[in-house]
Design a protein around this motif. Structure first.
Motif, short mmCIF file in Angstrom:
data_model
loop_
_atom_site.label_atom_id
_atom_site.label_comp_id
_atom_site.label_asym_id
_atom_site.label_seq_id
_atom_site.Cartn_x
_atom_site.Cartn_y
_atom_site.Cartn_z
N ARG A 186 0.82 -1.22 0.00
CA ARG A 186 0.00 0.00 0.00
C ARG A 186 0.86 1.26 0.00
O ARG A 186 0.49 2.27 -0.58
N PRO B 142 -4.80 -6.75 -2.91
CA PRO B 142 -5.49 -5.75 -3.74
C PRO B 142 -4.61 -4.56 -4.13
O PRO B 142 -4.67 -4.12 -5.28
N PRO B 143 -3.79 -3.99 -3.22
CA PRO B 143 -2.94 -2.87 -3.68
C PRO B 143 -1.99 -3.27 -4.80
O PRO B 143 -1.78 -2.50 -5.74
N ALA C 22 -4.04 -3.79 -8.10
CA ALA C 22 -4.47 -2.52 -8.68
C ALA C 22 -3.33 -1.84 -9.43
O ALA C 22 -3.51 -1.31 -10.54
N ALA D 19 -3.11 -1.19 -13.48
CA ALA D 19 -2.96 0.18 -13.98
C ALA D 19 -1.78 0.29 -14.94
O ALA D 19 -1.78 1.17 -15.81
N CYS E 139 -7.15 -11.96 -8.64
CA CYS E 139 -6.96 -12.33 -7.24
C CYS E 139 -7.05 -13.85 -7.14
O CYS E 139 -8.11 -14.44 -7.41
#
Length: 263
Positions: A27, A76-77, A80, A84, A91
């Motif tokens: 994160r 998730p971080p 993502a 991008a 997942c």
């Protein structure tokens, strides 16, 4: 020091522990592109005629090209950031990959199978999705007797005995073609202890220094990857990188029991 003993709920507990640790880590981290690592010349040489690519659990340190590569991770971080940047992120656990049989010509699992409580389903899934004749890039820590608190801190369940690792690969249809010493872990135990303390007690400050100082310096001063044919001599090697080819499983490959239950 030996690795911890598994509990009945070890897989679930370990998965959640890894998720918490790496979600927090990624994160506040930045995506480092694969061209910056010393593995890139090797990876680049493997890419021609291998457009179907998968990397499992790369976090924000992918070693395969990001654009159009499939990535399976539980953070998730990380997912993502990879999406991008043009990756095809899903997942998924290494032991339950959402892909068809023989779907990929090049599969990478860098520093991941040592994190799962039962590595046999992980190797079975990695073999299942690798096409016959395809290549498998694997890195793992070696030698259970070299276990340190850092292994436990980052969620390792084992270090591999080299003989057992080779038997595991053969049993799942992987033949080692090339290998090299790998890893970016600092050699100094004091630096590791200091890093663990800051990540535990002052994570945001630690990640600021890691992103702006530690990681750039580590990448800049990496030694070139010295790849050799076959399996390197593993005495004193902390982490090994293997280039394997998918062949037919060896039905006679007997997987030795770990010497201490965690090899």
């Amino acid at each position: 020091m030996s690795p911890p003993t598994a509990s009945p709920d070890a897989e679930r507990e370990l998965r959640e522990r890894n998720r918490r640790f790496y979600d927090a880590l990624w994160r506040d981290a930045r995506l480092v592109m694969p061209e910056r690592f010393n593995t890139w010349p090797l990876v680049e040489s493997l890419l021609p005629e291998r457009p179907r690519r998968l990397e499992v659990a790369p976090g924000l340190r992918p070693r395969l090209p990001v654009a159009d590569t499939h990535f399976a991770d539980i953070s998730p971080p990380a997912l993502a950031a990879l999406a991008a940047a043009g990756g095809r992120a899903a997942c998924a656990l290494v032991s339950r990959l959402p892909y068809a049989d023989a779907a990929f010509d090049l599969v990478a699992a860098m520093d991941i199978v040592e994190h799962v409580d039962d590595d046999l389903p992980a190797f079975a899934e990695l073999a299942r999705v690798t096409a016959p004749g395809g290549l498998f890039l694997l890195s793992v820590p070696l030698h259970p007797q070299a276990w340190t608190p850092f292994d436990e801190f980052v969620g390792h369940r084992r270090r591999y005995e080299p003989e057992r690792l080779l038997a595991l690969l053969a049993a799942h249809g992987f033949a080692v073609e090339r290998s090299a010493v790998h890893g970016m872990q600092p050699a100094s135990s004091r630096l590791l202890d200091l890093g663990m303390w800051f990540l535990t007690h002052q994570r945001r400050r630690a990640m600021w220094w890691y992103n702006r100082v530690g990681m750039p310096l580590s990448v800049r001063f990496q030694a070139p990857l010295a790849v050799q044919d076959g399996m390197i001599a593993t005495a004193g090697v902390d982490t090994v990188l293997l280039v394997c080819r998918r062949t037919a499983p060896d039905p006679d490959a007997a997987i030795p029991s770990p010497r201490n239950g965690h090899g």
